[in-house]
Write a protein that holds these residues in place. Structure first.
Motif, PDB file in Angstrom:
ATOM      1  N   GLU A   1      -8.021   4.333   3.835  1.00 56.03           N
ATOM      2  CA  GLU A   1      -8.919   4.661   2.729  1.00 56.03           C
ATOM      3  C   GLU A   1      -9.943   5.717   3.129  1.00 56.03           C
ATOM      4  N   VAL A   2     -10.344   5.685   4.382  1.00 53.32           N
ATOM      5  CA  VAL A   2     -11.314   6.663   4.878  1.00 53.32           C
ATOM      6  C   VAL A   2     -10.683   8.045   4.964  1.00 53.32           C
TER       7      VAL A   2
ATOM      8  N   GLU B   1      -6.339   9.087  -0.009  1.00 59.93           N
ATOM      9  CA  GLU B   1      -6.369   8.234  -1.195  1.00 59.93           C
ATOM     10  C   GLU B   1      -5.113   7.363  -1.224  1.00 59.93           C
TER      11      GLU B   1
ATOM     12  N   SER C   1      -8.018  -0.190   5.554  1.00 52.58           N
ATOM     13  CA  SER C   1      -9.397   0.316   5.492  1.00 52.58           C
ATOM     14  C   SER C   1      -9.494   1.694   6.134  1.00 52.58           C
TER      15      SER C   1
ATOM     16  N   ASP D   1     -13.892  -6.310  -4.146  1.00 51.98           N
ATOM     17  CA  ASP D   1     -14.766  -5.720  -3.135  1.00 51.98           C
ATOM     18  C   ASP D   1     -14.121  -5.667  -1.747  1.00 51.98           C
ATOM     19  N   THR D   2     -12.839  -6.060  -1.665  1.00 50.45           N
ATOM     20  CA  THR D   2     -12.142  -6.039  -0.382  1.00 50.45           C
ATOM     21  C   THR D   2     -11.910  -4.616   0.099  1.00 50.45           C
ATOM     22  N   TYR D   3     -11.528  -3.740  -0.822  1.00 51.20           N
ATOM     23  CA  TYR D   3     -11.255  -2.337  -0.504  1.00 51.20           C
ATOM     24  C   TYR D   3     -11.988  -1.435  -1.490  1.00 51.20           C
ATOM     25  N   THR D   4     -12.378  -0.268  -1.038  1.00 55.37           N
ATOM     26  CA  THR D   4     -13.045   0.683  -1.941  1.00 55.37           C
ATOM     27  C   THR D   4     -12.088   1.181  -3.019  1.00 55.37           C
ATOM     28  N   THR D   5     -10.791   1.141  -2.745  1.00 54.77           N
ATOM     29  CA  THR D   5      -9.779   1.601  -3.705  1.00 54.77           C
ATOM     30  C   THR D   5      -9.718   0.706  -4.937  1.00 54.77           C
TER      31      THR D   5
ATOM     32  N   THR E   1       0.840  -1.198   0.000  1.00 58.02           N
ATOM     33  CA  THR E   1       0.000   0.000   0.000  1.00 58.02           C
ATOM     34  C   THR E   1       0.873   1.245   0.000  1.00 58.02           C
TER      35      THR E   1
ATOM     36  N   THR F   1     -10.757  -1.520  -8.079  1.00 51.75           N
ATOM     37  CA  THR F   1     -11.821  -1.602  -9.079  1.00 51.75           C
ATOM     38  C   THR F   1     -11.813  -2.963  -9.758  1.00 51.75           C
TER      39      THR F   1
ATOM     40  N   PRO G   1      -9.867  -7.748   4.691  1.00 46.29           N
ATOM     41  CA  PRO G   1      -9.256  -6.418   4.621  1.00 46.29           C
ATOM     42  C   PRO G   1      -8.412  -6.115   5.864  1.00 46.29           C
TER      43      PRO G   1
END
Length: 330
Positions: free
Chosen positions: A209-210, A213, A206, A241-245, A129, A247, A201
């Motif tokens: 991400e909140v 970016e 996580s 779908d593990t992380y919002t980052t 990350t 796609t 996750p």
């Protein structure tokens, strides 16, 4: 060594449950401890969330005071459980194999054969990350001399990820710390990269991400194969779908995790604790999504440790075929 006992079950529950125990059940509990701890890892990592959760679940269901304990992770958990300082713990297959062989850096030369397999947990993906502002989107883009956080000293990540990145030709400065602390350092610009080895996750990712970016850096097919050829890991894909980052799925490698028990614990106690965890997967998944893999059919992922007799009994009663040669004392 002294550690802080966290999230212990309420003593009132213990007293209330004990008062309801029948004579037969009381006989079954001969030799059971009054309390127990589960060795986890640093706060902000999956081990801590997952381990504290199943510790509390077992404590609640069995009416015994228990909880998760902050530790240095898999290597230290093997030592704590082997010596009996912790009743239970969690480890990965690599550190388990090294510990049994006597090459655990915590106690070189000590063959930690008194830590027994208890139940399969989940696979630990190795993931990278960075902040999106760093511009790092691939392993090859990690600049020479990058400051990389590898988690607590002696953890699975710290044991294997530096060697993996060296195999891929990355030049870096090594940093250690708890996952939450390293996440803060990344956000503050004190680190360039965090190399995570934790069930997904990862809470620290996580949380990042909140707040900002990030980029989750996957391995190329060539990098993935190179790592699998050199280390005891297998192919893995981090779902989109593990992380919002994310796609789309991210290519990774992984290592299996197992819960462990001190081999000298009473068979009936470990049988009961194993049954609590393995009989209610829905509740385990509510503790952490990684528990989707905490299912009986994954018993065969342990090819390293001897099984605790109590755990082996439960699994063999529920579809496994653990041979006597793989059971402690068998």
């Amino acid at each position: 060594m002294t550690y802080k006992l966290l999230a212990g079950a309420a003593l009132a529950l213990t007293i209330g449950t004990a008062s309801a125990v029948t004579p037969a059940a009381a006989q079954d509990r001969e030799g059971w401890p009054d309390s127990f701890t589960v060795g986890t890892a640093s706060q902000g990592g999956t081990y801590f969330a997952y381990g504290s959760g199943w510790a509390n679940l077992v404590a609640e269901e069995l009416g015994i005071s228990g909880g998760g304990e902050v530790t240095g992770g898999p290597m230290q958990n093997m030592a704590l459980v082997h010596t009996g300082e912790a009743a239970f713990g969690m480890t990965t297959m690599g550190p388990a194999a090294e510990s049994i062989a006597g090459t655990n850096p915590i106690a070189p030369g000590l063959e930690m054969t008194n830590a027994c397999a208890m139940f399969p947990m989940y696979q630990t993906p190795f993931s990278i990350t960075t902040l999106k502002s760093s511009g790092i989107t691939s392993v090859s883009e990690i600049p020479a001399g990058a400051k990389i956080g590898f988690g607590p000293a002696g953890s699975t990540s710290d044991t294997y990820f530096p060697r993996m990145l060296e195999t891929l030709g990355v030049d870096f400065e090594r940093r250690n710390g708890g996952w939450s602390d390293l996440g803060g350092q990344l956000q503050d610009g004190l680190l360039d990269v965090i190399a995570f080895a934790a069930g997904v996750p990862v809470p620290a990712v996580s949380q990042l991400e909140v707040q900002t970016e990030v980029n989750i850096v996957e391995f190329t097919e060539e990098e993935q194969q190179k790592i699998m050829d050199a280390f005891p890991v297998s192919e893995f894909e981090i779902k989109a779908d593990t992380y919002t980052t994310l796609t789309e799925p991210a290519r990774s490698v992984s290592m299996w995790n197992f819960a462990i028990a001190n081999c000298d614990l009473p068979e009936s106690f470990v049988y009961a604790a194993t049954e609590v965890v393995m009989s209610d997967n829905e509740r385990m998944v509510s503790i952490h999504r990684a528990a989707r893999s905490t299912v009986p059919e994954n018993w065969d992922k342990n090819k390293v440790m001897k099984w605790h007799p109590g755990a082996a009994k439960w699994f063999n009663e529920n579809g496994a075929s653990i041979g006597a040669d793989m059971i402690h004392g068998g």
